[in-house]
Design an enzyme around this catalytic site. Structure first.
Site, PDB file in Angstrom:
ATOM      1  N   CYS A  46       0.832  -1.201   0.000  1.00 33.65           N
ATOM      2  CA  CYS A  46       0.000   0.000   0.000  1.00 33.65           C
ATOM      3  C   CYS A  46       0.866   1.250   0.000  1.00 33.65           C
ATOM      4  O   CYS A  46       0.443   2.302  -0.500  1.00 33.65           O
ATOM      5  CB  CYS A  46      -0.947  -0.005   1.192  1.00 33.65           C
ATOM      6  SG  CYS A  46      -0.118  -0.042   2.803  1.00 33.65           S
ATOM      7  N   HIS A 422      -1.908   1.420   7.300  1.00 33.53           N
ATOM      8  CA  HIS A 422      -2.309   1.345   5.898  1.00 33.53           C
ATOM      9  C   HIS A 422      -2.254   2.745   5.296  1.00 33.53           C
ATOM     10  O   HIS A 422      -2.629   3.732   5.942  1.00 33.53           O
ATOM     11  CB  HIS A 422      -3.730   0.777   5.777  1.00 33.53           C
ATOM     12  CG  HIS A 422      -4.208   0.636   4.367  1.00 33.53           C
ATOM     13  ND1 HIS A 422      -3.621  -0.222   3.449  1.00 33.53           N
ATOM     14  CD2 HIS A 422      -5.215   1.265   3.696  1.00 33.53           C
ATOM     15  CE1 HIS A 422      -4.251  -0.119   2.295  1.00 33.53           C
ATOM     16  NE2 HIS A 422      -5.221   0.779   2.413  1.00 33.53           N
TER      17      HIS A 422
END
Length: 478
Positions: A46, A422
């Site tokens: 990510c 994230h």
């Protein structure tokens, strides 16, 4: 009846198979309309996906890659014999993410970028959590290495031909080795994130200024100063803290030593005079694309890493004039406003030097009228700064337009703590004239509002310089 049941079951099975493989057709059509492709998460990538989405929202960077990779398209190597270049791979990904090349799939695979980086001896695992800001510097430094490997000077026997102005570069050829490599301008070949910092040292005793030193930067890494209770933290607070002056003790001053020596008649040697200097940073060259990194890492008293979660307010437009090191000239809009509001002083420039700044950690009420970030009170914050897509400078007819005005293009946000989390990206939709924004988390893409973007806890901010009607479009003006 049994045959109709068999046919019906077969049709249902076929429809279910098509749905599993391709998804609903109507949904695919709606997703491609006005949106950009997502990126497949290859494990824990990510950090790479969010950075690529942010870079793809900067048209100047894509144009630079197109010009830089033109040298490979004019070469004589066969396509199957050409080595994998980072610039070419990165350009293909960014063009697809900016919808300049229509991709076949709604979700792209960026594993090719990791492969090229590994060929450049960067060991980046797709299964370990990495930092998006570190990857940004890996990409910029690798692009600089690729640029430095290219020949800058053509063959000496062909200098006479190169001096002919009427000959086009494509028509010039070497008599012994075929086509010549393009003549590159080293400064022009710098990527648009390249900027320069100035370091200014002034003696507090004799006010002598040492020669200004220059350092390069690809991103501005700003620490977040201590927050004041009840007062919001703004991007201006972080920028003022970055350029705030600091005292450096026990520095040898040549001018003080020279003055001391002039007072001695018998010519005796004296010791070097050590005094206290004031050091301040300024931005000597502002880039076309500005990447701002907000440092959210802090350390506890026990030495454990902690993440700072406070929100730093920022705007869609960013004015950088007061942070620019410059020689004496016409006063900017910021300086004129500071003179009209003497109680709201800002770090200025005097005689080509950085003037004494105000306290970088003062509350928002002592900051300039033109703030990069919402003010602590609605009465002192111009509402037009929050208006999407516009910057009505006509509201201040006595001030000229800012020379260094930037527009927000993307915001990278990190959710989680220092050990896991994230990355997601807010980015401007490609080709959108207004304020159409997108929220992207790996494969997921949806529309977002400007209000949602400005409310995010930013980790990376990507700005691109915009020019007024009377300003040239060339980034060399910086």
């Amino acid at each position: 009846m049994r045959s109709w049941g068999v046919l019906g079951g077969a049709a249902a099975a076929l429809a279910a198979g098509i749905y599993v493989l391709w998804g609903p057709i109507s949904g695919r059509k709606r997703r491609r309309r006005g949106l950009v492709p997502g990126l497949l998460n290859l494990g824990n990538t990510c950090f790479m996906n969010s950075l690529l989405q942010g870079l793809s929202s900067c048209p100047s960077f894509i144009r630079w890659l197109e010009e830089f990779t033109a040298q490979y398209r004019t070469g004589q190597e066969q396509p199957q014999e050409q080595p994998q270049h980072l610039s070419v791979t990165l350009l293909q990904l960014l063009r697809a993410l900016s919808c300049q090349e229509v991709p076949e799939d709604d979700v792209l695979d960026a594993s090719c970028l990791l492969e090229v980086l590994r060929m450049n001896r960067w060991q980046i695992s797709s299964f370990e959590e990495q930092d998006a800001h570190e990857l940004f510097h890996v990409l910029t430094s690798s692009l600089e290495d690729e640029r430095d490997r290219q020949p800058r000077v053509t063959h000496l026997f062909d200098v006479h031909s190169l001096e002919q102005p009427e000959i086009i570069q494509k028509q010039i050829s070497c008599r012994t080795r075929g086509c010549l490599p393009p003549v590159s301008n080293h400064w022009k070949s710098q990527h648009p994130f390249h900027g320069r910092l100035t370091s200014n040292m002034v003696c507090k005793h004799c006010e002598h200024q040492s020669p200004v030193r220059f350092d390069t930067f690809d991103s501005l890494s700003l620490s977040i100063p201590a927050a004041v209770w009840g007062r919001p933290m703004t991007l201006d607070h972080c920028l003022h803290h970055f350029i705030s002056s600091e005292s450096v003790k026990d520095v040898v001053c040549d001018n003080c030593t020279k003055i001391q020596a002039q007072g001695i008649l018998n010519g005796q040697s004296i010791e070097n005079q050590k005094t206290t200097f004031v050091k301040q940073l300024k931005l000597g060259k502002l880039p076309q694309c500005l990447c701002i990194h907000l440092q959210r890492l802090s350390w506890s008293n026990q030495g454990t890493p902690l993440k700072r979660h406070e929100h730093v307010q920022f705007n869609e437009f960013l004015v950088m004039d007061i942070y620019k090191y410059r020689v004496p000239g016409p006063k900017s809009c910021q300086e004129q406003l500071s003179q009209k509001n003497p109680e709201e002083t800002t770090p200025g420039v005097k005689d080509g030097r950085a003037g004494k700044p105000s306290d970088a950690e003062q509350p928002a009420g002592t900051k300039p009228f033109f703030m990069n970030g919402a003010s602590s009170s609605s009465s002192s914050s111009p509402s037009f700064l929050m208006s999407p897509g516009t910057f009505p400078l006509a509201a201040f007819p006595e001030c000229r337009a800012p020379l260094y005005l930037y527009r927000l293009m993307a915001v990278v946000v990190h959710h989680g703590d220092m050990h896991s989390g994230h990355f997601v990206t807010f980015r401007r939709a490609p080709g959108a004239r207004g304020s159409q924004w997108l929220w992207i988390s790996d494969e997921s893409v949806r529309r977002a509002s400007l209000h949602e973007v400005l409310a995010a806890s930013a980790y990376l901010l990507f700005y691109e310089r915009v020019h007024g009607r009377g300003q040239p479009q060339s980034p060399a003006q910086s």
